[in-house]
Write a protein that holds these residues in place. Sequence first.
Motif: not given
Length: 145
Positions: A89-94, A98-99, A105-112
């Motif tokens: 899980g931490p990989f896409p957030f990191g 970085d990007l 963005l990570a939290f918005r995507v994770a909320g879907v």
Amino acid sequence: DQTHSQRWVLAIGLVLQSVGLSLVPVMLNTAAAPTRTALAYGVALAMGTSGSFCSNVRSTVYAEYYGRKHLGLAQSLASSLTVFGSAIGPFPFGLAKDLTGSFGLAFRVAGVFPLLAAFTVLAFGRRGEQPGHGDAKTRGNYGAV
């Protein structure tokens, strides 16, 4: 019926999880301290309530769907998948941080994802009766339905 109630409780929990995840970027972009604090409490409340809803349903669903005979196997597989998800899980957030320079963005995507899961539970969550699953004795129910 019990399965219908379990589906709704799980779906509500998943929607609350989505709300909590979706509020994080709003909270991070809010400059006013009182508003940020209120949003932090809102996130904590949504995520905590979500966990309560989902945890309560999980224990009854495993016994209902897999029976007492296979309960340990079902729970251990689910626990293993949870640990695996926690590890990756931490990989896409990191990567998002970085990007983009933010976790928003990570939290918005994770909320879907919880919203998709809630829809899936409501639309497809009812299993059909299978041979050997017709009564409480063979289903492995541990109480009256």
